[in-house]
Scaffold this motif. Sequence first.
Motif, PDB file in Angstrom:
ATOM      1  N   LEU A  50       0.833  -1.121   0.172  1.00  0.00           N
ATOM      2  CA  LEU A  50      -0.277  -0.185  -0.009  1.00  0.00           C
ATOM      3  C   LEU A  50       1.267   1.133  -0.433  1.00  0.00           C
ATOM      4  O   LEU A  50       0.749   1.790  -0.518  1.00  0.00           O
ATOM      5  N   LEU A  51       2.044   0.937   1.333  1.00  0.00           N
ATOM      6  CA  LEU A  51       3.238   2.709   0.571  1.00  0.00           C
ATOM      7  C   LEU A  51       3.305   2.218  -0.722  1.00  0.00           C
ATOM      8  O   LEU A  51       3.963   3.596  -1.156  1.00  0.00           O
ATOM      9  N   ASP A  52       3.427   1.192  -0.596  1.00  0.00           N
ATOM     10  CA  ASP A  52       3.906   1.047  -2.608  1.00  0.00           C
ATOM     11  C   ASP A  52       3.597   2.575  -3.111  1.00  0.00           C
ATOM     12  O   ASP A  52       3.484   3.590  -4.188  1.00  0.00           O
ATOM     13  N   LYS A  53       1.874   1.650  -3.152  1.00  0.00           N
ATOM     14  CA  LYS A  53       1.685   2.092  -4.159  1.00  0.00           C
ATOM     15  C   LYS A  53       0.664   3.716  -4.067  1.00  0.00           C
ATOM     16  O   LYS A  53       0.654   4.402  -5.356  1.00  0.00           O
ATOM     17  N   THR A  55       2.897   5.639  -3.276  1.00  0.00           N
ATOM     18  CA  THR A  55       4.427   6.366  -3.490  1.00  0.00           C
ATOM     19  C   THR A  55       3.732   6.360  -5.210  1.00  0.00           C
ATOM     20  O   THR A  55       4.072   7.663  -5.381  1.00  0.00           O
ATOM     21  N   ALA A  56       3.724   5.364  -5.920  1.00  0.00           N
ATOM     22  CA  ALA A  56       3.411   5.023  -7.095  1.00  0.00           C
ATOM     23  C   ALA A  56       2.290   5.923  -7.010  1.00  0.00           C
ATOM     24  O   ALA A  56       2.481   7.221  -8.079  1.00  0.00           O
ATOM     25  N   ASN A  57       1.162   6.270  -6.534  1.00  0.00           N
ATOM     26  CA  ASN A  57       0.059   6.902  -6.683  1.00  0.00           C
ATOM     27  C   ASN A  57       0.477   8.395  -6.534  1.00  0.00           C
ATOM     28  O   ASN A  57       0.063   9.471  -7.321  1.00  0.00           O
ATOM     29  N   LYS A  58       1.000   8.520  -5.858  1.00  0.00           N
ATOM     30  CA  LYS A  58       1.372  10.667  -5.747  1.00  0.00           C
ATOM     31  C   LYS A  58       2.229  10.356  -6.834  1.00  0.00           C
ATOM     32  O   LYS A  58       2.105  12.037  -7.032  1.00  0.00           O
ATOM     33  N   ALA A  59       3.016  10.321  -7.755  1.00  0.00           N
ATOM     34  CA  ALA A  59       4.425  10.157  -8.155  1.00  0.00           C
ATOM     35  C   ALA A  59       3.582  10.780  -9.586  1.00  0.00           C
ATOM     36  O   ALA A  59       3.759  11.457 -10.550  1.00  0.00           O
ATOM     37  N   TYR A  60       2.234   9.484  -9.586  1.00  0.00           N
ATOM     38  CA  TYR A  60       1.578   9.726 -10.925  1.00  0.00           C
ATOM     39  C   TYR A  60       0.762  10.384 -10.566  1.00  0.00           C
ATOM     40  O   TYR A  60       0.699  11.238 -11.660  1.00  0.00           O
ATOM     41  N   HIS A  61       0.351  11.131  -9.912  1.00  0.00           N
ATOM     42  CA  HIS A  61      -0.689  12.422 -10.102  1.00  0.00           C
ATOM     43  C   HIS A  61       0.149  13.792  -9.841  1.00  0.00           C
ATOM     44  O   HIS A  61       0.019  14.628 -10.500  1.00  0.00           O
ATOM     45  N   LYS A  62       1.736  13.711  -8.818  1.00  0.00           N
ATOM     46  CA  LYS A  62       2.663  14.376  -9.330  1.00  0.00           C
ATOM     47  C   LYS A  62       3.044  14.742 -10.963  1.00  0.00           C
ATOM     48  O   LYS A  62       2.741  15.715 -11.401  1.00  0.00           O
TER      49      LYS A  62
END
Length: 452
Positions: A50-53, A55-62
């Motif tokens: 979940l943490l990885d997701k 982080t990835a989701n945050k990077a994706y939205h960024k």
Amino acid sequence: MSGIQGKLKGLEADWDICNKEDDRKKNLIKNLFAFIKEQENKIEEIESELLDKKTANKAYHKEKNEAKAQIEALQRERDRHLFAAVLIDGDCMPFKDGLVQEGMNGGRKAASLLKQAVEEALKSNAAHRHVVIRVYSNVKGLAKTYKGADVLSEGSTSFDEFIRGFNMSDPMCDYIDSGNGKECADVKIKANFEHYLNDVHCVQIFFGGTADNGYARLLGLHVEDETRCGRITLIEGGIPFARELEEIKDKFRIVNFEDIFRASKLEAPKRNVPPRNSPPPAAASPSPSPSTSVNYASVAETAQRAPVSPAGSTRAVAGSPKFATGSMVPTVLKNARGQRVDPPLKYEKQDYIDLRGRKMCNNFHLLGNCPYGDSCFHEHGKTLSAKQKQALRVFARQSPCKTVLSGVSCDDPDCYSGHQCPYGDRCDFDNCRFTDEMHLEDTTPVKTLTVR
């Protein structure tokens, strides 16, 4: 004693039962802790994933937000350069007489009126920011026609002043001399039309050439593309649509600028000129001039009878009809100045009358092949007879050859267009489609160019 022993055994049995219950409790607790540990491990894995997701989701939205910002910046930059293009063929859509007669002031008015009319037509499309106006014409020829039509007096410089005023009115308005010859403006208009149509910054093209059938094929290429049709607006002046454009005009948006452009074609006074839809005279071969014993008949006959040598010293160029050994050699007739001369055509008047009004494809019937195939706007059908082809050549010659610089330099033996004005010295010179050079003073062929 026996009673005590019996009671002791009973207690021992109860003790065994208690121990077994304790063991069961211990195993239950042990298993419970093992299960809890297993679930804790799974929870840790899930939390890690979940943490990885996250982080990835945050990077994706960024990245998404950054990309969106870039797109919006590019869109704003693109919007700064959006424009509408106005293309006018000044030869077939001349400006009103009053504007031209006013000279420089009339030119300024014409540019201003045209831009205002286009801006008004674009009110529903707020995307554009600029209007680019390009008018192309054979300036020298059009000035002569204005004078020949008594719009301007002989020696008047009003048309030059009109163009100067038009160009000075607005930095994005240009009246451009396309060169000598009617087809020069056509070439410029067609090239600019395709350029603007492929430019993503051009939101609309206002096309002012609707009085010329020659643009039917240009516009016809896009009638099945609704998106492109939506970016093309046809300008209608006072002059009605040409017949072939009339057939496809409903595919496009139409605006009427009859207050800016002339209500009728410029017509110079006629000097006993035969009607344009009547055949030019089938002239007999001219008599030999004092300086030479050659004429159309002798040169043409020599050219037609020239055999191809077995060694192949004479041959047809690529794209011309094939000539087998012993057959005719493709030739071109030239006068003493090296200008191409069109020999007289022998044809039946009835064949000419039968073909008049029909849109025959010259490529198909005279060359045997049409590059446009089924999309051609002109008639293919049954192959014409040899006599009918001669009559068709008369029509074909009424359109000047488009060879670069001038048709008089054409060396193509397959060319069916005219290389000299078919009306000769009876031509209404100011209103002629042929260039000055194509009004040959010397029409006597003195040499034959054999294509090798």
